[in-house]
Scaffold this motif. Structure first.
Motif, PDB file in Angstrom:
ATOM      1  N   SER A   1     -21.298  25.869 -29.673  1.00 19.57           N
ATOM      2  CA  SER A   1     -21.469  24.675 -28.844  1.00 19.57           C
ATOM      3  C   SER A   1     -21.593  25.093 -27.388  1.00 19.57           C
ATOM      4  O   SER A   1     -21.005  26.098 -26.959  1.00 19.57           O
TER       5      SER A   1
ATOM      6  N   LEU B   1     -36.077  20.901 -31.704  1.00 14.17           N
ATOM      7  CA  LEU B   1     -35.493  21.369 -32.957  1.00 14.17           C
ATOM      8  C   LEU B   1     -36.535  21.363 -34.074  1.00 14.17           C
ATOM      9  O   LEU B   1     -36.708  22.347 -34.793  1.00 14.17           O
TER      10      LEU B   1
ATOM     11  N   LEU C   1     -30.759  25.086 -25.009  1.00 12.37           N
ATOM     12  CA  LEU C   1     -30.979  24.864 -26.438  1.00 12.37           C
ATOM     13  C   LEU C   1     -31.565  26.124 -27.087  1.00 12.37           C
ATOM     14  O   LEU C   1     -31.160  26.519 -28.190  1.00 12.37           O
TER      15      LEU C   1
ATOM     16  N   THR D   1     -26.642  16.466 -33.289  1.00 12.51           N
ATOM     17  CA  THR D   1     -27.636  16.232 -32.240  1.00 12.51           C
ATOM     18  C   THR D   1     -27.168  15.149 -31.276  1.00 12.51           C
ATOM     19  O   THR D   1     -26.330  14.303 -31.620  1.00 12.51           O
TER      20      THR D   1
ATOM     21  N   LEU E   1     -30.070  28.358 -30.178  1.00 19.26           N
ATOM     22  CA  LEU E   1     -30.846  28.567 -31.399  1.00 19.26           C
ATOM     23  C   LEU E   1     -31.090  30.046 -31.684  1.00 19.26           C
ATOM     24  O   LEU E   1     -31.037  30.481 -32.842  1.00 19.26           O
TER      25      LEU E   1
ATOM     26  N   THR F   1     -34.613  17.227 -27.149  1.00 23.15           N
ATOM     27  CA  THR F   1     -33.810  18.071 -28.039  1.00 23.15           C
ATOM     28  C   THR F   1     -34.292  17.955 -29.476  1.00 23.15           C
ATOM     29  O   THR F   1     -34.489  18.960 -30.174  1.00 23.15           O
TER      30      THR F   1
ATOM     31  N   VAL G   1     -26.318  20.578 -37.953  1.00 26.42           N
ATOM     32  CA  VAL G   1     -26.635  20.480 -36.532  1.00 26.42           C
ATOM     33  C   VAL G   1     -26.305  19.079 -36.027  1.00 26.42           C
ATOM     34  O   VAL G   1     -26.902  18.087 -36.459  1.00 26.42           O
TER      35      VAL G   1
ATOM     36  N   THR H   1     -25.696  20.609 -30.539  1.00 24.09           N
ATOM     37  CA  THR H   1     -26.821  20.673 -29.611  1.00 24.09           C
ATOM     38  C   THR H   1     -26.763  19.580 -28.542  1.00 24.09           C
ATOM     39  O   THR H   1     -27.739  19.367 -27.824  1.00 24.09           O
TER      40      THR H   1
END
Length: 267
Positions: free
Chosen positions: A91, A143, A113, A132, A117, A139, A130, A54
């Motif tokens: 990615s 999430l 994002l 980050t 998702l 972000t 995940v 992410t």
């Protein structure tokens, strides 16, 4: 304020989501995430493992997992993850030209994002790891507010600057009621090539932070050139040298994550 918050909604087909995070950049989150995901697949080959990157501005998963193709689309217009070492990966690095900078404002980042998702066909995933970006910003909030998180792993080096910023990240997750699985102490020292004794580089005690936030240091990972070299070649150390000390450390870490998830499932 509560009225405007998004509703937490599971990712279709995904059972457990584990974040790998740190307020500080450059502490080895991506290396940790990649070796955790591949370790989980080695430990439990019957399980389906996913790895989601992410970090929109600095995606590292394509390099570290040696994946550089563009995802295919299903008949439902969902992206199919790329696969290597038995791990399904997604990615932003798969969706932009290699080496191209992402020069976007916040709204565009959040749209990207959301695409990562909700527009990926994971099929069936037991553990989604995940990776980050650094910080405690949009972000991370998105999430936590949008998907159910089973737990978060904090990564830090034993250095004052990194520990202090990691602590802020820990407080954020605690306020958001996200369970902290534990801390990875990365670059904990180097092994002397002559006597094999451990040489501490930063001299700080991460266990003090773990105690303060009510968790544990899951594993100490040394600063080892082979970890970096294997990552740059797109072969995680647990695959490249499965019997080395560092690979064993990552697999031990993976076993603790599995134990944490199993405790959740068993109530």
């Amino acid at each position: 304020m509560a009225r405007g918050l998004p509703k937490v909604k599971p990712i279709t087909g995904v059972k457990h989501i584990v974040l790998v995070a740190s307020g500080k950049g450059g502490v080895g989150k991506s290396t940790t995430a990649v070796n955790l995901a591949t370790s989980l697949k080695l430990i439990q080959p019957e399980k389906n493992i996913g790895l989601l990157d992410t970090d929109v501005f600095g995606p590292s998963i394509p390099l570290m997992m040696n994946l550089h193709d563009t995802p295919f689309l299903t008949k439902d217009n969902l992206m199919e993850p790329l696969v290597n070492y038995g791990v399904k990966c997604m990615s932003m690095g798969f969706l932009i030209a290699e080496g191209a900078p992402v020069i976007w404002r916040g709204l565009m980042v959040m749209q990207a994002l959301e695409k990562l998702l909700r527009q990926v066909y994971w099929d069936s995933i037991d553990y989604l790891i995940v990776d980050t970006p650094p910080g405690t910003g949009d972000t991370h909030l998105s999430l936590v507010q949008n998907i159910p998180i089973s737990g978060v792993i904090l990564v830090t080096t034993p250095q004052s600057a990194a520990i202090e910023v990691t602590k802020r990240g820990a407080v954020m997750f605690q306020k958001l009621k996200v369970p902290i699985i534990g801390i990875i102490e990365n670059m904990s020292g180097v092994k002397c090539p002559t006597c094999s004794s451990n040489i501490e580089l930063f001299g700080k005690d991460v266990s003090a932070l773990a105690k303060e936030i009510g968790t544990e240091v899951l594993q100490k990972i040394p600063l080892q050139q082979e970890i970096t070299t294997s990552s740059d070649k797109g072969v995680p150390i647990v695959i490249a040298r499965p019997d080395c000390e560092e690979a064993i450390a990552f697999r031990n870490f993976g076993k603790k994550v599995i134990e944490f998830i199993e405790n959740i499932e068993n109530g």
